[in-house]
Design a protein around this motif. Sequence first.
Motif, PDB file in Angstrom:
ATOM      1  N   LYS A  37      -9.066 -46.149  15.389  1.00  0.00           N
ATOM      2  CA  LYS A  37      -9.459 -44.414  14.884  1.00  0.00           C
ATOM      3  C   LYS A  37     -10.444 -45.062  13.758  1.00  0.00           C
ATOM      4  N   LEU A  38     -11.506 -44.268  13.577  1.00  0.00           N
ATOM      5  CA  LEU A  38     -11.775 -43.925  11.571  1.00  0.00           C
ATOM      6  C   LEU A  38     -11.260 -43.867  10.728  1.00  0.00           C
ATOM      7  N   LYS A  39     -10.987 -44.876   9.856  1.00  0.00           N
ATOM      8  CA  LYS A  39     -10.270 -44.584   8.703  1.00  0.00           C
ATOM      9  C   LYS A  39     -10.568 -43.114   8.319  1.00  0.00           C
ATOM     10  N   ILE A  40      -9.841 -42.371   7.487  1.00  0.00           N
ATOM     11  CA  ILE A  40     -10.341 -41.268   6.609  1.00  0.00           C
ATOM     12  C   ILE A  40      -9.116 -41.318   5.246  1.00  0.00           C
ATOM     13  N   ALA A  41      -9.976 -41.537   4.876  1.00  0.00           N
ATOM     14  CA  ALA A  41      -9.194 -41.937   3.023  1.00  0.00           C
ATOM     15  C   ALA A  41      -9.089 -40.506   2.295  1.00  0.00           C
ATOM     16  N   ARG A  42      -9.577 -38.746   2.819  1.00  0.00           N
ATOM     17  CA  ARG A  42      -9.148 -38.131   2.241  1.00  0.00           C
ATOM     18  C   ARG A  42      -9.675 -36.970   2.580  1.00  0.00           C
ATOM     19  N   GLY A  80     -23.316 -38.007   3.315  1.00  0.00           N
ATOM     20  CA  GLY A  80     -24.277 -38.842   2.377  1.00  0.00           C
ATOM     21  C   GLY A  80     -22.756 -39.909   1.967  1.00  0.00           C
ATOM     22  N   THR A  81     -22.908 -40.766   0.509  1.00  0.00           N
ATOM     23  CA  THR A  81     -21.485 -41.309  -0.442  1.00  0.00           C
ATOM     24  C   THR A  81     -21.611 -40.315  -1.469  1.00  0.00           C
ATOM     25  N   GLU A  82     -20.603 -41.125  -1.753  1.00  0.00           N
ATOM     26  CA  GLU A  82     -19.470 -40.042  -2.642  1.00  0.00           C
ATOM     27  C   GLU A  82     -18.984 -41.764  -4.071  1.00  0.00           C
ATOM     28  N   ALA A  83     -19.284 -41.748  -5.019  1.00  0.00           N
ATOM     29  CA  ALA A  83     -18.973 -41.897  -6.023  1.00  0.00           C
ATOM     30  C   ALA A  83     -17.434 -42.685  -5.833  1.00  0.00           C
ATOM     31  N   PHE A  84     -17.339 -44.457  -5.689  1.00  0.00           N
ATOM     32  CA  PHE A  84     -15.815 -44.195  -6.801  1.00  0.00           C
ATOM     33  C   PHE A  84     -15.591 -43.988  -7.613  1.00  0.00           C
ATOM     34  N   HIS A  85     -14.352 -42.881  -8.122  1.00  0.00           N
ATOM     35  CA  HIS A  85     -14.701 -42.305 -10.007  1.00  0.00           C
ATOM     36  C   HIS A  85     -12.745 -42.322 -10.064  1.00  0.00           C
ATOM     37  N   GLN A  86     -13.150 -43.035 -11.558  1.00  0.00           N
ATOM     38  CA  GLN A  86     -12.071 -43.306 -12.281  1.00  0.00           C
ATOM     39  C   GLN A  86     -11.938 -42.522 -13.508  1.00  0.00           C
ATOM     40  N   VAL A  87     -11.520 -42.254 -13.319  1.00  0.00           N
ATOM     41  CA  VAL A  87     -11.066 -40.354 -14.515  1.00  0.00           C
ATOM     42  C   VAL A  87     -10.065 -41.168 -15.244  1.00  0.00           C
ATOM     43  N   ILE A 133      -3.178 -42.658 -18.409  1.00  0.00           N
ATOM     44  CA  ILE A 133      -3.126 -41.235 -17.678  1.00  0.00           C
ATOM     45  C   ILE A 133      -3.896 -41.562 -16.408  1.00  0.00           C
ATOM     46  N   LEU A 134      -3.762 -41.573 -15.512  1.00  0.00           N
ATOM     47  CA  LEU A 134      -4.742 -40.967 -14.393  1.00  0.00           C
ATOM     48  C   LEU A 134      -4.193 -40.103 -12.598  1.00  0.00           C
ATOM     49  N   PRO A 135      -4.222 -38.866 -13.277  1.00  0.00           N
ATOM     50  CA  PRO A 135      -3.953 -37.415 -12.353  1.00  0.00           C
ATOM     51  C   PRO A 135      -3.917 -37.595 -11.109  1.00  0.00           C
ATOM     52  N   ASN A 136      -5.534 -38.252 -10.685  1.00  0.00           N
ATOM     53  CA  ASN A 136      -5.699 -37.879  -9.611  1.00  0.00           C
ATOM     54  C   ASN A 136      -6.789 -38.817  -9.433  1.00  0.00           C
ATOM     55  N   PRO A 137      -6.504 -40.176  -8.379  1.00  0.00           N
ATOM     56  CA  PRO A 137      -6.924 -41.513  -7.920  1.00  0.00           C
ATOM     57  C   PRO A 137      -7.218 -41.605  -6.738  1.00  0.00           C
ATOM     58  N   GLU A 138      -6.928 -40.197  -6.019  1.00  0.00           N
ATOM     59  CA  GLU A 138      -7.738 -40.647  -4.444  1.00  0.00           C
ATOM     60  C   GLU A 138      -9.376 -40.120  -4.837  1.00  0.00           C
ATOM     61  N   GLU A 141     -14.669 -35.061  -5.940  1.00  0.00           N
ATOM     62  CA  GLU A 141     -16.025 -35.256  -6.352  1.00  0.00           C
ATOM     63  C   GLU A 141     -15.541 -35.502  -8.494  1.00  0.00           C
ATOM     64  N   PHE A 142     -16.850 -36.532  -9.297  1.00  0.00           N
ATOM     65  CA  PHE A 142     -17.171 -36.550 -10.803  1.00  0.00           C
ATOM     66  C   PHE A 142     -16.068 -35.018 -11.217  1.00  0.00           C
ATOM     67  N   GLU A 143     -16.902 -34.214 -10.819  1.00  0.00           N
ATOM     68  CA  GLU A 143     -16.905 -32.659 -11.983  1.00  0.00           C
ATOM     69  C   GLU A 143     -15.104 -32.233 -11.645  1.00  0.00           C
ATOM     70  N   ASP A 144     -14.438 -32.610 -10.246  1.00  0.00           N
ATOM     71  CA  ASP A 144     -13.303 -32.115  -9.707  1.00  0.00           C
ATOM     72  C   ASP A 144     -12.034 -33.526 -10.982  1.00  0.00           C
ATOM     73  N   LYS A 145     -12.843 -34.499 -10.713  1.00  0.00           N
ATOM     74  CA  LYS A 145     -11.924 -35.547 -11.092  1.00  0.00           C
ATOM     75  C   LYS A 145     -11.448 -34.910 -12.520  1.00  0.00           C
ATOM     76  N   LEU A 146     -12.536 -34.470 -13.426  1.00  0.00           N
ATOM     77  CA  LEU A 146     -12.692 -34.512 -14.743  1.00  0.00           C
ATOM     78  C   LEU A 146     -11.974 -33.293 -15.213  1.00  0.00           C
ATOM     79  N   LYS A 147     -12.350 -32.137 -14.038  1.00  0.00           N
ATOM     80  CA  LYS A 147     -11.162 -30.689 -14.818  1.00  0.00           C
ATOM     81  C   LYS A 147      -9.783 -30.870 -14.511  1.00  0.00           C
TER      82      LYS A 147
END
Length: 217
Positions: A37-42, A80-87, A133-138, A141-147
Amino acid sequence: MTDDQAIELIEREFKEKTLGATEQYLEIHNPIYADNKLKIARIDREAKADYIIAYLPVIGEQFYFAVYINTSTNEITNIGTEAFHQVYFIATSEILTAKELTAITKLKPTESWNKGDLRKNGKSNHKYNSFKILPNPEPDEFEDKLKKLLDFLEQDNDGIKRLVEIADGYIQIAMDIHNGNGMIGGPTIDSDDIRRMNELKLSINFDLYVSGNSFKE
């Protein structure tokens, strides 16, 4: 659309490759399967109305496949692809211990360490006392993580501004971006987020990494 329905739709597209982008990406990278089964991260349901984004881990990489689905038509519109972001917010000090640093804010740290503590890789030691403090590790998109980070930090404006003043507090960004054709794009910070960072006296630092295979010609 349920998660199972989204996964079934993606699995069918990955087999049939009806979109040119699907074939292009699967020629150079593979998703992860578990128990066939295809693995989905989120599955991101916070996107535009009638749209969801499914993030799939990629074998051997930190970035993700991003599959965009129109839930009104039950169609995949793009892949497409989405970068791995740590914010995250980080504060460091040579004088104050990690315990003393975290006591300045009422916000709960994600991780903390003292000078001399062994790093996670087990190969070196930390040179400073620090916490982050990393409240959103999942995947997101970068813009959402920053907000979301700013939303969290604004729960203790005074504490964060104090850490900026005495402990070099700032926002750190680490990105691992797929380099398919040399055009990796870049992050966008809107005027409202610039205003919010300014009110907290925050600076922002970027570390950008590229990885992955190039598209076949």
